[in-house]
Scaffold this motif. Structure first.
Motif, PDB file in Angstrom:
ATOM      1  N   UNK A  27       1.008  -1.447  -0.302  1.00  0.00           N
ATOM      2  CA  UNK A  27      -0.103  -0.166  -0.086  1.00  0.00           C
ATOM      3  C   UNK A  27       0.965   0.940   0.457  1.00  0.00           C
ATOM      4  N   UNK A  28       2.112   0.593   1.014  1.00  0.00           N
ATOM      5  CA  UNK A  28       2.990   2.419   0.946  1.00  0.00           C
ATOM      6  C   UNK A  28       3.877   2.498  -0.330  1.00  0.00           C
ATOM      7  N   UNK A  29       4.049   1.888  -0.841  1.00  0.00           N
ATOM      8  CA  UNK A  29       4.602   1.823  -1.921  1.00  0.00           C
ATOM      9  C   UNK A  29       4.409   2.282  -2.590  1.00  0.00           C
ATOM     10  N   UNK A  30       4.692   2.827  -4.074  1.00  0.00           N
ATOM     11  CA  UNK A  30       4.359   3.367  -5.378  1.00  0.00           C
ATOM     12  C   UNK A  30       5.133   3.645  -6.505  1.00  0.00           C
ATOM     13  N   UNK A  31       6.685   3.275  -6.079  1.00  0.00           N
ATOM     14  CA  UNK A  31       7.386   3.749  -6.872  1.00  0.00           C
ATOM     15  C   UNK A  31       7.480   3.404  -8.687  1.00  0.00           C
ATOM     16  N   UNK A  75      11.647   9.842  -2.348  1.00  0.00           N
ATOM     17  CA  UNK A  75      11.618   9.270  -2.068  1.00  0.00           C
ATOM     18  C   UNK A  75      11.069   7.124  -2.503  1.00  0.00           C
ATOM     19  N   UNK A  76      11.793   6.548  -3.159  1.00  0.00           N
ATOM     20  CA  UNK A  76      10.687   5.364  -3.493  1.00  0.00           C
ATOM     21  C   UNK A  76       9.998   4.415  -2.360  1.00  0.00           C
ATOM     22  N   UNK A  77      10.483   4.928  -1.255  1.00  0.00           N
ATOM     23  CA  UNK A  77       9.520   4.718  -0.283  1.00  0.00           C
ATOM     24  C   UNK A  77       7.928   5.395   0.156  1.00  0.00           C
ATOM     25  N   UNK A  78       8.474   6.628  -0.288  1.00  0.00           N
ATOM     26  CA  UNK A  78       7.445   8.153   0.009  1.00  0.00           C
ATOM     27  C   UNK A  78       7.413   8.298  -2.027  1.00  0.00           C
TER      28      UNK A  78
END
Length: 603
Positions: free
Chosen positions: A74-78, A198-201
């Protein structure tokens, strides 16, 4: 321990305790328990299903800090987000999906799968989204966890937060080891005047990354890192931007995309692909339960067969290393010098291994640069490297990973006021990767040493949850106040762990989150053994490795209650109904699903 002076003798010589009374409940009349699950990724979803399935009289709540379920999915969208193990091996044993789009499924598809599981098992009433645990303390008098939760509400006027208290008889956390992302420590990072991600955000507002990338065709983009995220981002973006530069500090192995017999079969169907896309014909075959069962079984067996490659000096390690090196050099033939900087000197799997479909091919594109010079600083307009070269960029993406210190982002306080963050310095120690001495009634999934470097990860999560459920059942059935791993058991497991890892490639010198982001030292990320070994280790709890406190009585057999079962106590109705009910409950051990039929020997 018994206190003989507190007992008295009756006229017939039997000893009795003046404070003991029979329980006014049946032996199978479970006491009410409140169970709190933290996290709604794979582990939390499994826990929500299993606690409800396996326990009665349970008040369950699942707290999730994000706005939706799925955890990392859910949190990762890169750009390029995808699973790096076969999709058919990245699903629950009890919830089959036959129509995966490709061999390595994209992130949104995995998230949708998890949302479907939540819907099917009706977990929504138990889920509290945008609820973040911010403080947890074990209360010794009551044997409960006292929790502080922050609730976030989104309104037209903006974001509003409030905090409230909760309590749990049993706490299960499924927050994982790598859930907190962090910016890299690079001078001038926040001075950059362009877009910084950031890849995680990867926040592109209301747009998907694909929609945002439509506007990047004239942009120069830098990607910092060579971990699994960077390896997915580079090929996803390279054909959508004017110029892309990958800044790489270390080396990494990229596996061949198809290893094992079942994977080789897929590669044979389409030898030119690195991520096989399942055809409609494939999916139609998967609708046959027997065909699909064998396909998934064989594929997962392939995945679980790679443990020998993680052992130092093994034949499989040497063969794998040679095959991966040849594959990488072949794909980098157009820019062979990159292989000199990218192919590692350390063993395969020393750091997290990824197939990276399309990454090496992307590096060979004319408009893609590969830079190994150390980044000195980031300026308002670009990046300056240690060799004095400055390159201007419109967009910088930091694919630099997570906080791997094994420290929770909230205070967690156990017996005697001990802070978990202090207890886990300089490194964490656990019992079988699922609990900690001094922190009763708390179990977890994917904690320190709870992941695997090869093999199926989801079966580990399922078994970690199953173990926790058994512990909660024991608390409930035996009316215990607390269950807690004995310090000696934690020390013994730690000794086993310390003696295991020197035999493996994980202890070689390479920077990895397996070792809290260090080149060498303690392995904190991985289970000390294969995934199949972990399954066996967790299937039968050793209750003798725990210490206990009783909840209501000085007598260890207080849980026997009033000497009858609930069915006997509550049967009502006329004689016909009574006989029918008695047949159904008074000899339940004769029901077909209760009888354990032994096989009859042929000879």
């Amino acid at each position: 321990m018994s206190n003989r002076s507190s007992y008295s003798e009756t006229s017939n010589g039997a000893r009795t305790h003046p404070d003991f009374k029979l329980g006014e409940f049946c032996i199978d009349e479970d006491r009410p328990m409140r169970v709190v699950v933290v996290g709604a990724g794979f582990s939390g979803i499994i826990a929500g299903i299993r606690f409800r399935q396996k326990m009665q009289n349970v008040d369950l709540t699942i707290y999730e800090k994000n706005a939706g379920v799925g955890g990392t999915w859910h949190s990762n969208k890169y750009p390029g987000l995808a699973c790096d193990i076969p999709a058919h091996c990245y699903q629950l044993t009890f919830e089959t999906k036959t129509d995966w789009s490709s061999f390595y499924a994209p992130g949104p598809e995995i998230r949708k799968y998890l949302e479907g599981v939540v819907d099917k098992y009706k977990l929504a009433p138990y889920l509290k989204l945008r609820h973040q645990l911010v403080h947890a303390r074990y209360d010794e008098p009551s044997g409960r966890w006292l929790l502080r939760v922050r609730k976030t509400t989104i309104t037209p006027e903006g974001e509003h937060t409030e905090e409230f208290d909760d309590a749990a008889d049993f706490l299960f956390t499924g927050v994982g080891l790598i859930s907190r992302w962090s910016w890299p420590e690079i001078n001038g990072l926040k001075s950059f005047g362009g877009k910084l991600f950031h890849s995680a955000n990867f926040d592109t507002g209301d747009q998907t990354w694909q929609e945002a990338a439509h506007e990047w065709s004239d942009k120069k983009v830098a990607v910092i890192g060579v971990g699994s995220s960077a390896i997915q981002i580079v090929p996803a973006l390279q054909d959508k931007v004017k110029h892309l530069t990958n800044y790489v500090r270390g080396k990494t192995w990229l596996s061949t995309p198809f290893s094992g017999s079942k994977m080789a079969e897929l590669a044979h169907r389409d030898p030119n692909t690195e991520n096989y896309v399942f055809t409609e014909e494939d999916k139609k075959k998967f609708n046959d339960p027997e065909y699909y069962k064998h396909f998934r079984h064989d594929l997962e067996a392939d995945v679980n067969s790679m443990h020998a490659a993680t052992l130092r000096g093994s034949t499989m390690q040497e063969e794998t290393r040679a095959a991966f090196k040849q594959s990488m050099q072949k794909k980098l033939a157009k820019k062979p010098w990159i292989a000199d900087h990218l192919v590692p000197d350390f063993a395969v799997a020393c750091r997290r291994l990824t197939p990276g479909p399309g990454y090496l091919e992307a590096l060979c594109k004319d408009h893609v640069d590969f830079v190994t010079s150390h980044i000195k600083r980031i300026t308002p307009t670009g990046i300056e490297t240690a060799d004095g070269k400055h390159t201007e960029f419109d967009i910088i993406i930091c694919a630099t990973g997570y906080d791997t210190s094994c420290q929770f982002e909230f205070p967690m306080i156990g017996r005697g006021g001990v802070l978990l963050q202090d207890k886990w310095r300089p490194h964490p120690e656990t019992y079988l990767t699922i609990c900690v001495d001094g922190f009763p009634n708390w179990f977890f999934s994917l904690g320190p040493n709870g992941c695997v470097g090869s093999g199926s990860l989801l079966i580990i999560m399922e078994r970690q949850v199953a173990y926790a459920v058994q512990a909660a059942q024991k608390l409930q059935r035996e009316r215990l106040k607390s269950i807690e791993a004995a310090p000696a058991a934690v020390r013994d497991f730690d000794q086993y762990l310390e003696h295991h890892f020197p035999k493996t490639v994980y202890s070689e010198q390479c920077r990895s989150w397996y070792k809290m982001g260090k080149d060498e030292g303690r392995v904190t990320g991985l289970y000390p053994g294969s995934s199949l070994h972990a399954v066996r280790a967790l299937e039968r709890p050793r209750w003798e490795d725990y210490t206990y406190e009783r909840l209501d009585s000085v007598n260890r057999f207080y849980w026997l209650g009033d000497g009858q079962t609930y069915a006997e106590k509550t049967m009502t109705g006329d004689r016909k109904d009574f006989l029918f009910a008695w047949f159904d409950t008074g000899a339940w051990y004769l029901n077909d699903d209760e009888i354990d039929y032994p096989p009859v020997p042929e000879n």
